[in-house]
Design a protein around this motif. Structure first.
Motif, mmCIF file in Angstrom:
data_model
loop_
_atom_site.group_PDB
_atom_site.id
_atom_site.type_symbol
_atom_site.label_atom_id
_atom_site.label_comp_id
_atom_site.label_asym_id
_atom_site.label_seq_id
_atom_site.Cartn_x
_atom_site.Cartn_y
_atom_site.Cartn_z
ATOM 1 N N LEU A 1 0.823 -1.214 0.000
ATOM 2 C CA LEU A 1 0.000 0.000 0.000
ATOM 3 C C LEU A 1 0.856 1.264 0.000
ATOM 4 C CD1 LEU A 1 -2.743 -1.142 2.524
ATOM 5 C CD2 LEU A 1 -3.085 -0.655 0.093
ATOM 6 N N LEU A 2 1.846 1.313 0.865
ATOM 7 C CA LEU A 2 2.704 2.500 0.949
ATOM 8 C C LEU A 2 3.549 2.640 -0.313
ATOM 9 C CD1 LEU A 2 3.947 4.875 2.507
ATOM 10 C CD2 LEU A 2 5.641 3.281 3.389
ATOM 11 N N GLY A 3 4.226 1.564 -0.695
ATOM 12 C CA GLY A 3 5.134 1.630 -1.833
ATOM 13 C C GLY A 3 4.440 1.955 -3.143
ATOM 14 N N LEU A 4 3.361 1.232 -3.457
ATOM 15 C CA LEU A 4 2.679 1.471 -4.728
ATOM 16 C C LEU A 4 2.015 2.833 -4.769
ATOM 17 C CD1 LEU A 4 2.222 -0.476 -7.260
ATOM 18 C CD2 LEU A 4 3.260 -1.535 -5.276
ATOM 19 N N ASN A 5 1.304 3.192 -3.710
ATOM 20 C CA ASN A 5 0.620 4.488 -3.703
ATOM 21 C C ASN A 5 1.607 5.646 -3.750
ATOM 22 O OD1 ASN A 5 -2.399 4.252 -3.566
ATOM 23 N ND2 ASN A 5 -1.822 2.789 -1.977
ATOM 24 N N ALA A 6 2.669 5.575 -2.964
ATOM 25 C CA ALA A 6 3.657 6.657 -2.951
ATOM 26 C C ALA A 6 4.393 6.737 -4.290
ATOM 27 C CB ALA A 6 4.647 6.462 -1.805
ATOM 28 N N SER A 7 4.767 5.577 -4.837
ATOM 29 C CA SER A 7 5.496 5.570 -6.110
ATOM 30 C C SER A 7 4.639 6.115 -7.247
ATOM 31 C CB SER A 7 5.969 4.149 -6.449
ATOM 32 O OG SER A 7 6.885 3.696 -5.473
ATOM 33 N N TYR A 8 3.388 5.650 -7.342
ATOM 34 C CA TYR A 8 2.510 6.150 -8.394
ATOM 35 C C TYR A 8 2.184 7.622 -8.187
ATOM 36 C CZ TYR A 8 1.564 1.729 -10.792
ATOM 37 O OH TYR A 8 1.676 0.584 -11.527
ATOM 38 N N ALA A 9 2.013 8.029 -6.935
ATOM 39 C CA ALA A 9 1.688 9.432 -6.659
ATOM 40 C C ALA A 9 2.825 10.350 -7.081
ATOM 41 C CB ALA A 9 1.368 9.616 -5.178
ATOM 42 N N ILE A 10 4.059 9.973 -6.803
ATOM 43 C CA ILE A 10 5.175 10.834 -7.201
ATOM 44 C C ILE A 10 5.322 10.853 -8.722
ATOM 45 C CG2 ILE A 10 7.090 9.204 -7.034
ATOM 46 C CD1 ILE A 10 8.656 11.530 -5.668
#
Length: 197
Positions: free
Chosen positions: A156-165
């Motif tokens: 959740l953290l990795g995918l959401n943060a990576s896609y958001a950036i």
């Protein structure tokens, strides 16, 4: 254990069939596996319910494809599970080892009873003592839930943060996560400290 006859992907002998995994053959599915090819801003946060397991993928010239070695070994494990009355989970005596076994068990939709070999040494004596004192698999439910929760939180953290950036910067291939982000912050902080010295 006396399982000394080599078969294709497992060993047999003395009433046992012994097989193995390598690496993390299974992982949580990626957004594309939920039908989200290129997440748009309104798709956030990505929060699949329920999470799906998939065979590990490897990058090739034509894109990401299932790791053929993982696919073949999963078929071997499925065959071994089907041939056994009881399964002995002998993955690493750790949170991650428990998760590796449980993910296999779930992915193969296995419902056979299993016991847990819990040892921290691989000497003959330790293995034989552990086999004589197998534990009920249910004793490790909380350990599996802890590993599974951490794995899903990382997703959740990795995918959401990576896609958001990626969305914010308009560039691809940005990667953030629970471990690499604080490490990168520490390196950046040290770099700025040195530059401003």
């Amino acid at each position: 254990l006396g399982a000394q006859t080599r078969e294709n992907g497992y060993m047999t002998g003395n009433g046992y069939m012994v097989t193995w995994t390598f690496g993390n053959m299974l992982s949580l599915a990626m957004p594309k596996d939920y039908g989200i090819e290129r997440p748009e801003r309104e798709a956030f946060p990505l929060n699949p319910a329920p999470f799906k397991l998939m065979v590990k993928h490897v990058k090739t010239d034509t894109g990401w494809v299932p790791d053929i070695n993982a696919v073949l070994q999963l078929k071997v494990i499925e065959k071994v599970f089907a041939a056994c009355d009881t399964i002995i989970a002998a993955t690493d005596a750790s949170r991650e080892g428990e998760m590796v076994f449980r993910y296999l068990y779930q992915y193969l939709d296995c419902h056979k009873p299993y016991r847990r070999l819990w040892i921290s040494s691989l000497t003959d004596e330790a293995v034989l003592e552990g086999m004589a004192n197998l534990k009920a698999g249910s004793l490790f439910n909380q350990m599996f839930l802890a590993a599974d929760s951490r794995n899903k939180a990382d997703w959740l953290l990795g995918l959401n943060a990576s896609y958001a950036i990626c969305q914010t910067t308009g560039t691809g291939n940005n990667s953030l996560g629970r471990v690499q982000t604080p490490v990168l912050a520490a390196i950046s902080s040290r770099y700025r400290e040195r530059e401003n010295h």
